[in-house]
Motif scaffolding. Sequence first.
Motif, PDB file in Angstrom:
ATOM      1  N   HIS A  45      29.306  49.128  38.840  1.00 50.80           N
ATOM      2  CA  HIS A  45      30.377  48.183  38.511  1.00 50.80           C
ATOM      3  C   HIS A  45      29.804  46.816  38.162  1.00 50.80           C
ATOM      4  N   ARG A  46      28.813  46.390  38.903  1.00 52.42           N
ATOM      5  CA  ARG A  46      28.199  45.089  38.641  1.00 52.42           C
ATOM      6  C   ARG A  46      27.546  45.089  37.249  1.00 52.42           C
ATOM      7  N   GLU A  47      26.835  46.160  36.916  1.00 51.75           N
ATOM      8  CA  GLU A  47      26.164  46.246  35.611  1.00 51.75           C
ATOM      9  C   GLU A  47      27.151  46.144  34.459  1.00 51.75           C
ATOM     10  N   ILE A  48      28.263  46.857  34.554  1.00 55.62           N
ATOM     11  CA  ILE A  48      29.210  46.863  33.441  1.00 55.62           C
ATOM     12  C   ILE A  48      29.917  45.513  33.324  1.00 55.62           C
ATOM     13  N   LEU A  49      30.207  44.856  34.443  1.00 57.98           N
ATOM     14  CA  LEU A  49      30.833  43.531  34.379  1.00 57.98           C
ATOM     15  C   LEU A  49      29.878  42.501  33.803  1.00 57.98           C
ATOM     16  N   ASP A  72      33.101  56.382  29.688  1.00 58.21           N
ATOM     17  CA  ASP A  72      32.626  55.993  31.017  1.00 58.21           C
ATOM     18  C   ASP A  72      32.556  54.468  31.153  1.00 58.21           C
ATOM     19  N   ALA A  73      32.127  53.801  30.087  1.00 64.23           N
ATOM     20  CA  ALA A  73      32.045  52.338  30.118  1.00 64.23           C
ATOM     21  C   ALA A  73      33.438  51.734  30.300  1.00 64.23           C
ATOM     22  N   ARG A  74      34.410  52.253  29.555  1.00 60.45           N
ATOM     23  CA  ARG A  74      35.780  51.747  29.684  1.00 60.45           C
ATOM     24  C   ARG A  74      36.321  51.992  31.087  1.00 60.45           C
ATOM     25  N   ARG A  75      36.039  53.185  31.609  1.00 62.68           N
ATOM     26  CA  ARG A  75      36.500  53.534  32.954  1.00 62.68           C
ATOM     27  C   ARG A  75      35.872  52.603  33.993  1.00 62.68           C
ATOM     28  N   ARG A  76      34.568  52.351  33.842  1.00 62.98           N
ATOM     29  CA  ARG A  76      33.882  51.464  34.791  1.00 62.98           C
ATOM     30  C   ARG A  76      34.418  50.038  34.732  1.00 62.98           C
ATOM     31  N   VAL A  77      34.698  49.549  33.524  1.00 62.31           N
ATOM     32  CA  VAL A  77      35.254  48.196  33.403  1.00 62.31           C
ATOM     33  C   VAL A  77      36.593  48.122  34.135  1.00 62.31           C
ATOM     34  N   TYR A  78      37.421  49.112  33.928  1.00 60.87           N
ATOM     35  CA  TYR A  78      38.738  49.143  34.573  1.00 60.87           C
ATOM     36  C   TYR A  78      38.595  49.120  36.098  1.00 60.87           C
ATOM     37  N   HIS A  79      37.795  50.025  36.631  1.00 59.18           N
ATOM     38  CA  HIS A  79      37.664  50.118  38.086  1.00 59.18           C
ATOM     39  C   HIS A  79      36.917  48.916  38.666  1.00 59.18           C
ATOM     40  N   ALA A  80      35.913  48.428  37.955  1.00 58.71           N
ATOM     41  CA  ALA A  80      35.164  47.262  38.435  1.00 58.71           C
ATOM     42  C   ALA A  80      36.055  46.024  38.477  1.00 58.71           C
ATOM     43  N   THR A  81      36.905  45.864  37.468  1.00 65.15           N
ATOM     44  CA  THR A  81      37.819  44.718  37.433  1.00 65.15           C
ATOM     45  C   THR A  81      38.816  44.788  38.586  1.00 65.15           C
TER      46      THR A  81
END
Length: 114
Positions: A45-49, A72-81
């Motif tokens: 999550h930190r990496e994608i943010l 996967d990138a879109r999913r990670r951005v959503y969950h990380a946010t």
Amino acid sequence: MLQVPPTHALSAATGRRRHRAKPSAEQAILACRIEEILRDLPPAHREILVATYFRRQTTRQAARQLKITHEDARRRVYHATRELTAAIVAARLSRPDELPPTDPGRWRRGAFAR
């Protein structure tokens, strides 16, 4: 190479200096607290943010850099946010109504129009 003092920024259009206000002590403390919260996020999550927010990459660019699929990138951005927002609220750095929604579809539906 042009050396610009940290308290000034050059306007891209005119090349003139604009004064950039120094952060207050409160803003500096807030920045430190948010940095701590970011460190506590899972590495994925930190990496994608960092890639999408701080480096201003698109999710496609970030996916390429991180060697993951665009979905996967879109999913990670959503969950990380969502996780970052929850951590900021839990740390009492902000109230939930002061933060942007974590569901982008709600912007399109006009739920947050003012």
